[in-house]
Write a protein that holds these residues in place. Structure first.
Motif, short mmCIF file in Angstrom:
data_model
loop_
_atom_site.label_atom_id
_atom_site.label_comp_id
_atom_site.label_asym_id
_atom_site.label_seq_id
_atom_site.Cartn_x
_atom_site.Cartn_y
_atom_site.Cartn_z
N GLY A 13 -84.55 -7.79 -3.17
CA GLY A 13 -83.73 -7.48 -2.02
C GLY A 13 -82.97 -6.19 -2.21
N HIS A 14 -82.91 -5.39 -1.15
CA HIS A 14 -82.15 -4.14 -1.21
C HIS A 14 -80.91 -4.25 -0.33
N SER A 15 -79.74 -3.87 -0.88
CA SER A 15 -78.48 -3.84 -0.16
C SER A 15 -78.15 -5.24 0.39
N MET A 16 -78.01 -5.39 1.70
CA MET A 16 -77.77 -6.72 2.25
C MET A 16 -78.85 -7.69 1.80
N GLY A 17 -80.07 -7.20 1.68
CA GLY A 17 -81.18 -8.05 1.26
C GLY A 17 -81.01 -8.63 -0.13
N ALA A 18 -80.27 -7.91 -1.01
CA ALA A 18 -80.02 -8.43 -2.35
C ALA A 18 -79.16 -9.68 -2.30
N VAL A 19 -78.13 -9.65 -1.46
CA VAL A 19 -77.26 -10.82 -1.31
C VAL A 19 -78.02 -11.98 -0.67
N LEU A 20 -78.85 -11.67 0.32
CA LEU A 20 -79.65 -12.72 0.95
C LEU A 20 -80.61 -13.35 -0.06
N ALA A 21 -81.25 -12.52 -0.86
CA ALA A 21 -82.18 -13.06 -1.86
C ALA A 21 -81.46 -13.99 -2.83
N TYR A 22 -80.25 -13.59 -3.23
CA TYR A 22 -79.44 -14.42 -4.12
C TYR A 22 -79.07 -15.74 -3.45
N GLU A 23 -78.62 -15.68 -2.21
CA GLU A 23 -78.21 -16.90 -1.50
C GLU A 23 -79.39 -17.84 -1.26
N VAL A 24 -80.55 -17.27 -0.95
CA VAL A 24 -81.75 -18.10 -0.78
C VAL A 24 -82.11 -18.76 -2.11
N ALA A 25 -82.03 -18.01 -3.19
CA ALA A 25 -82.34 -18.56 -4.51
C ALA A 25 -81.41 -19.73 -4.83
N GLN A 26 -80.13 -19.59 -4.50
CA GLN A 26 -79.18 -20.67 -4.75
C GLN A 26 -79.53 -21.92 -3.94
N ARG A 27 -79.89 -21.72 -2.68
CA ARG A 27 -80.23 -22.86 -1.83
C ARG A 27 -81.47 -23.59 -2.32
N LEU A 28 -82.48 -22.84 -2.69
CA LEU A 28 -83.71 -23.48 -3.13
C LEU A 28 -83.52 -24.20 -4.46
N ARG A 29 -82.71 -23.65 -5.33
CA ARG A 29 -82.44 -24.33 -6.58
C ARG A 29 -81.69 -25.64 -6.34
N GLU A 30 -80.72 -25.61 -5.43
CA GLU A 30 -79.95 -26.80 -5.13
C GLU A 30 -80.81 -27.89 -4.49
N ARG A 31 -81.81 -27.47 -3.72
CA ARG A 31 -82.67 -28.45 -3.05
C ARG A 31 -83.70 -29.07 -3.99
N ALA A 32 -84.27 -28.26 -4.87
CA ALA A 32 -85.41 -28.73 -5.64
C ALA A 32 -85.30 -28.44 -7.13
N ALA A 33 -84.10 -28.10 -7.58
CA ALA A 33 -83.90 -27.80 -9.00
C ALA A 33 -84.81 -26.68 -9.49
N GLN A 34 -85.15 -25.75 -8.60
CA GLN A 34 -85.93 -24.59 -8.99
C GLN A 34 -85.52 -23.41 -8.14
N GLY A 35 -85.87 -22.24 -8.58
CA GLY A 35 -85.54 -21.04 -7.85
C GLY A 35 -86.63 -20.01 -8.06
N PRO A 36 -86.34 -18.74 -7.79
CA PRO A 36 -87.37 -17.71 -7.93
C PRO A 36 -87.76 -17.49 -9.39
N ALA A 37 -88.96 -16.96 -9.57
CA ALA A 37 -89.42 -16.62 -10.93
C ALA A 37 -88.57 -15.50 -11.51
N ARG A 38 -88.15 -14.57 -10.67
CA ARG A 38 -87.29 -13.45 -11.08
C ARG A 38 -86.61 -12.92 -9.83
N LEU A 39 -85.42 -12.38 -10.01
CA LEU A 39 -84.67 -11.81 -8.90
C LEU A 39 -84.42 -10.33 -9.17
N PHE A 40 -84.89 -9.47 -8.25
CA PHE A 40 -84.62 -8.04 -8.29
C PHE A 40 -83.57 -7.74 -7.23
N VAL A 41 -82.44 -7.18 -7.64
CA VAL A 41 -81.35 -6.88 -6.71
C VAL A 41 -81.09 -5.38 -6.75
N SER A 42 -81.19 -4.75 -5.59
CA SER A 42 -81.16 -3.30 -5.52
C SER A 42 -80.04 -2.82 -4.61
#
Length: 265
Positions: free
Chosen positions: A94-123
């Motif tokens: 995610g770039h700029s606003m997209g970095a925060v969105l990517a992080y928030e999506v990762a948090q939601r998916l981890r909370e739902r299924a105890a998993q998240g992205p393989a790696r997070l790139f924040v730009s």
């Protein structure tokens, strides 16, 4: 060619197909941006890494849909879409606003299924836990001239677009909406992710210092890497090859094999 088959893919665009069983990278655009911003990344990374670009409402083929001015609501929708696509465990960029969105999506998916992205790139974005003095940003409250001045300052928008009144009528409402979403975003303290995080930033970015980008290390228990490039907020436009090299090395450190000549490439 953009692939979109079925209502469940309304949030996702695929420009190039990847190899079976290969890497997948979900890309989140910046404020005012659209999925097509990542077409060159998709082209450069295919076929070893397949890019899935998020398309927010209110732009391009979704231009008639109501805008969403809330990071949490956007993250909810995107998390649902990625689960439907089986892309919840892909890497995210995610770039700029997209970095925060990517992080928030990762948090939601981890909370739902105890998993998240393989790696997070924040730009091009400071860590969510870092807030600047003076309170929330106020760019979204400026008049049109003030908003155009901000777009000229940070770059990333074709200057000819900013001189065209008809195009501005399309650009400014979307951009103002997205600035409102990111400027009113408040980080909710959560346990750190466990996936590796790579933070990328331009050394002259007015929106993110290297120290602010380095603070992303606090948001993971996994490995952390900071990459600083020459340039401003949209350093990645001029450094696209360097950025895709960083992504490729992180996702697939083993060199590809040239099956025709038997050499590594």
């Amino acid at each position: 060619m953009t692939s979109s088959s079925g209502a469940e893919e309304i949030w996702i665009r695929r420009f190039h197909h990847g190899l079976p069983g290969g890497n997948r990278l979900v890309c989140f655009p910046h404020a005012g941006g659209s999925a097509s911003y990542y077409y060159p990344f998709s082209q450069a990374l295919a076929p070893r890494t397949e890019v899935l670009a998020v398309q927010y409402p209110g732009r391009q083929d979704r231009r008639r849909e109501p805008l969403v001015d809330s990071i949490p609501r956007l993250a909810d929708h995107i998390a649902d879409a990625l689960e439907r696509q089986g892309a919840d465990s892909a890497a995210y960029f995610g770039h700029s606003m997209g970095a925060v969105l990517a992080y928030e999506v990762a948090q939601r998916l981890r909370e739902r299924a105890a998993q998240g992205p393989a790696r997070l790139f924040v730009s091009g974005r400071r860590a969510p836990s870092r807030r600047r003095p003076g309170g929330p940003g106020r760019v979204h409250l400026r008049d049109d001239d003030g908003l155009v001045a901000e777009l000229r300052k940070v770059g990333g928008t074709d200057p000819s677009f900013l001189n065209d009144r008809e195009l501005l009528a399309e650009i400014l409402p979307v951009t103002r909406n997205d600035y409102k979403a990111i400027e009113t975003y408040v980080w909710a303290d959560r346990p750190p992710l466990d996936c590796p995080i790579t933070a990328l930033v331009g050394d002259h970015d007015p929106q993110t210092t290297s120290d602010e980008a380095a603070a992303w290390a606090e948001h993971t228990t996994g490995a952390f890497d900071l990459r600083v490039f020459p340039g401003g907020h949209f350093y990645l436009d001029a450094r696209r090859d360097d950025v895709t090299d960083v992504v490729t090395a992180a996702l697939d450190p083993t060199p590809a094999v040239n099956t025709l000549e038997g050499n590594t490439a």
